[in-house]
Design an enzyme around this catalytic site. Structure first.
Site, PDB file in Angstrom:
ATOM      1  N   CYS A  47       6.999 -17.390  24.112  1.00 39.97           N
ATOM      2  CA  CYS A  47       6.825 -17.420  25.555  1.00 39.97           C
ATOM      3  C   CYS A  47       6.120 -18.718  25.966  1.00 39.97           C
ATOM      4  CB  CYS A  47       5.998 -16.223  26.004  1.00 39.97           C
ATOM      5  SG  CYS A  47       5.814 -16.158  27.796  1.00 39.97           S
ATOM      6  N   HIS A  55       4.299  -0.835  -0.525  1.00 37.46           N
ATOM      7  CA  HIS A  55       4.255   0.604  -0.223  1.00 37.46           C
ATOM      8  C   HIS A  55       5.597   1.299  -0.439  1.00 37.46           C
ATOM      9  CE1 HIS A  55       0.600  -0.673   1.830  1.00 37.46           C
ATOM     10  NE2 HIS A  55       0.216   0.592   1.840  1.00 37.46           N
ATOM     11  N   ARG A  97       8.249  -9.408  26.434  1.00 35.08           N
ATOM     12  CA  ARG A  97       7.951  -9.974  27.735  1.00 35.08           C
ATOM     13  C   ARG A  97       9.118  -9.591  28.664  1.00 35.08           C
ATOM     14  NH1 ARG A  97       6.600 -10.665  32.557  1.00 35.08           N
ATOM     15  NH2 ARG A  97       5.522 -12.572  33.178  1.00 35.08           N
ATOM     16  N   TYR A 105       7.918 -21.477  35.342  1.00 36.23           N
ATOM     17  CA  TYR A 105       8.204 -22.127  34.061  1.00 36.23           C
ATOM     18  C   TYR A 105       8.380 -23.638  34.213  1.00 36.23           C
ATOM     19  CZ  TYR A 105       8.401 -17.453  32.206  1.00 36.23           C
ATOM     20  OH  TYR A 105       8.066 -16.180  31.833  1.00 36.23           O
ATOM     21  N   HIS A 143      -7.549   5.636   1.996  1.00 35.99           N
ATOM     22  CA  HIS A 143      -6.481   4.643   1.847  1.00 35.99           C
ATOM     23  C   HIS A 143      -6.948   3.502   0.934  1.00 35.99           C
ATOM     24  CE1 HIS A 143      -3.977   1.166   3.645  1.00 35.99           C
ATOM     25  NE2 HIS A 143      -3.158   1.910   2.923  1.00 35.99           N
TER      26      HIS A 143
END
Ligand code: MTE
Ligand code: MO
Length: 469
Positions: free
Chosen positions: A185, A65, A139, A320, A40
């Site tokens: 998050c 690519h 999540r 939270y 590669h």
């Protein structure tokens, strides 16, 4: 290529090493690239990240690519086709609520299998301003619900009564609104806080964040149509189609002022990066609340309730939330702290990664990362030091949403710097901190913001690296 064998994604995923052979997929094709990996031109390290999975998110990032010669070269390595509708990862146990989860990209680092939680490698994360959907962190708190566009229904209610049910096509009839926004998050970078002192929570690195293009209907348009008067209520609650074993849905709420403000850009999104939202990210509808903690961006939206109260959900009431470093499980009272909404300013170094061997070129090393602030506050500066703050170098802000209006900077800012390093040193510690439009800065240490659930870890990001001369 109907003459070729058909493989499931699960079979492909086993081929992620030299012993079994290295396979990748591109569109509907399966390719054996075992012998190509070392040849590669970009080196084996990046291409190997795609082993056992799709190469497409990588080519979204490394877009050079997407050329005829490369497609032709790839085609010479084709061994088969991928089966249609291949989305089931484990059907061995039909009673397992997690038996019908989507297939995830192999490049994601898994922090939890059931429910599925995973993040991309940091060095890939900052390669593109818009995060490819396959590499966007996931999540989930519960199994991914199975929904289809035809039968999907969204219930709209006030605390007094159910007002209306919308089908997907009803939601799509409203004016289409597109924004580019981070979803992060509240536990992003928690691993650093856990290293300071034990805590409860998934040990996220710096990758529990992504920046995507979201298209949908503005929540304020729907609420206005429903005849909601902002002064009569205080919160807008959301419920997901994902249920816990007792039948309770995932839920969260946001203040009504944000929900009804056209400039807050809260949308019921049906597209992510121009395609239908993938199952893991909330198909067919999720709420995007820009600038607000990920937990309020409810996926698989089932119900909206306009109310005087916040969501009764555990994730709004008993989680939270952030407490002082001296509060621990024996003396915490979750009713005493407000739910996290707007996020504070944060940054992270993504390249190099901790303890990496970094090439020194002309006395400098290349350092890259992201910075973001909640509430639509623009990132105005990123400072980097490798002498414990004696000298601060200002990073280049390479990519940001230049079209964003004042106070609506929902996207992240990608930054980089060629950082001078001390002569003769074999290793160095790099620190980064960002400044937002309100001149909010990040706290210096994790120690002084430690909290028992490890939320909002936005201290200076500090990493040690080895220097290769
Ligand atoms: N919505 C539902 N219905 N169920 C969930 O478990 N997780 C939340 C939020 N919305 C969750 C949800 C949390 S905590 C975060 S951080 C984000 O979704 C993650 O979004 P993502 O998986 O698309 O990255
Ligand atoms: Mo989260």
């Amino acid at each position: 290529r109907a003459d070729l064998k058909t493989y499931s994604m699960q079979e492909v995923s086993k081929h992620d090493n030299k012993e079994n052979g290295i396979w990748i997929t591109f569109r509907r094709g399966v390719y054996n690239i075992t012998d190509f990996v070392d040849k590669h031109p970009g080196g084996p390290s990046k291409i190997i990240m795609a082993a056992g999975g799709s190469i497409e998110p990588f080519w979204t990032i490394f877009a050079n690519h997407n050329r005829k010669e490369i497609y032709e070269l790839l085609e010479t390595m084709r061994i088969g086709n991928i089966s249609e509708n291949d989305v089931i990862s484990d059907v061995s146990n039909e009673h397992d609520p997690y038996a019908r989860e989507p297939v995830r990209h192999k490049a994601l680092k898994v922090n939890g299998q059931k429910p599925f939680c995973a993040e991309p490698p940091p060095s890939l994360l900052i390669e593109s301003f818009v995060t490819p959907v396959e590499l966007f962190y996931v999540r989930n708190h519960l199994p991914v619900p199975e929904l289809d566009s035809e039968s999907y229904a969204l219930e709209l209610a006030t605390e007094e009564s159910t007002r209306k049910t919308l089908k997907l096509e009803d939601i799509k009839k409203y004016p289409k609104h597109t924004i580019t926004s981070v979803v992060m998050c509240g536990g992003n970078r928690r691993s650093e806080m856990a290293a300071e002192k034990p805590l409860k929570g998934l040990t996220w690195g710096v990758g529990a964040v992504g920046n995507a293009v979201w298209t949908g209907t503005k929540l304020c348009d729907i609420l206005r149509d429903l005849g909601i008067n902002e002064d009569d209520y205080d919160h807008v609650q959301f419920e997901g189609y994902d249920l816990d074993p007792s039948g309770t849905p995932y839920g969260a709420s946001i203040p009504i002022g944000r929900a009804m403000d056209p400039k807050a850009d809260v949308i019921l999104a049906y597209e992510m990066n121009g395609q239908s939202i993938p199952r893991d990210h909330g198909f067919p509808i999720r709420v995007i609340v820009p600038g607000v903690v990920g937990a309020r961006n409810v996926k698989w939206l089932a119900k909206i309730i306009v109310s005087k109260k916040e969501s009764p959900s555990q994730w709004q009431q008993g989680d939270y939330k952030v407490f002082s470093p001296s509060t621990d499980w024996d003396n915490v009272d979750f009713s005493k702290a407000p739910a996290i909404q707007e996020m504070p300013v944060i940054s992270a170094i993504c390249k190099p990664e901790p303890l990496e061997n970094v090439k020194v070129v002309n006395g400098k090393i290349n350092v890259k990362g992201y910075a973001w602030s909640g509430g639509g506050r623009k990132i105005v500066r990123v400072d980097v030091t490798n002498d414990q703050g004696e000298t601060w170098h200002t990073a280049n802000l390479d990519a940001e949403d230049t079209n964003a209006k004042d106070g609506r900077h929902w996207s992240w800012t990608l930054w980089s710097i060629d950082l001078p390093v001390q002569k003769g040193w074999k290793e160095t510690e790099i620190w980064a901190k960002a400044v937002d439009a309100s001149y909010n800065v990040q706290p210096e240490t994790v120690k002084n913001i430690w909290n028992l659930r490890g939320f909002l870890c936005n201290a200076y990001h500090k990493i040690k690296v080895k220097l290769d001369r």
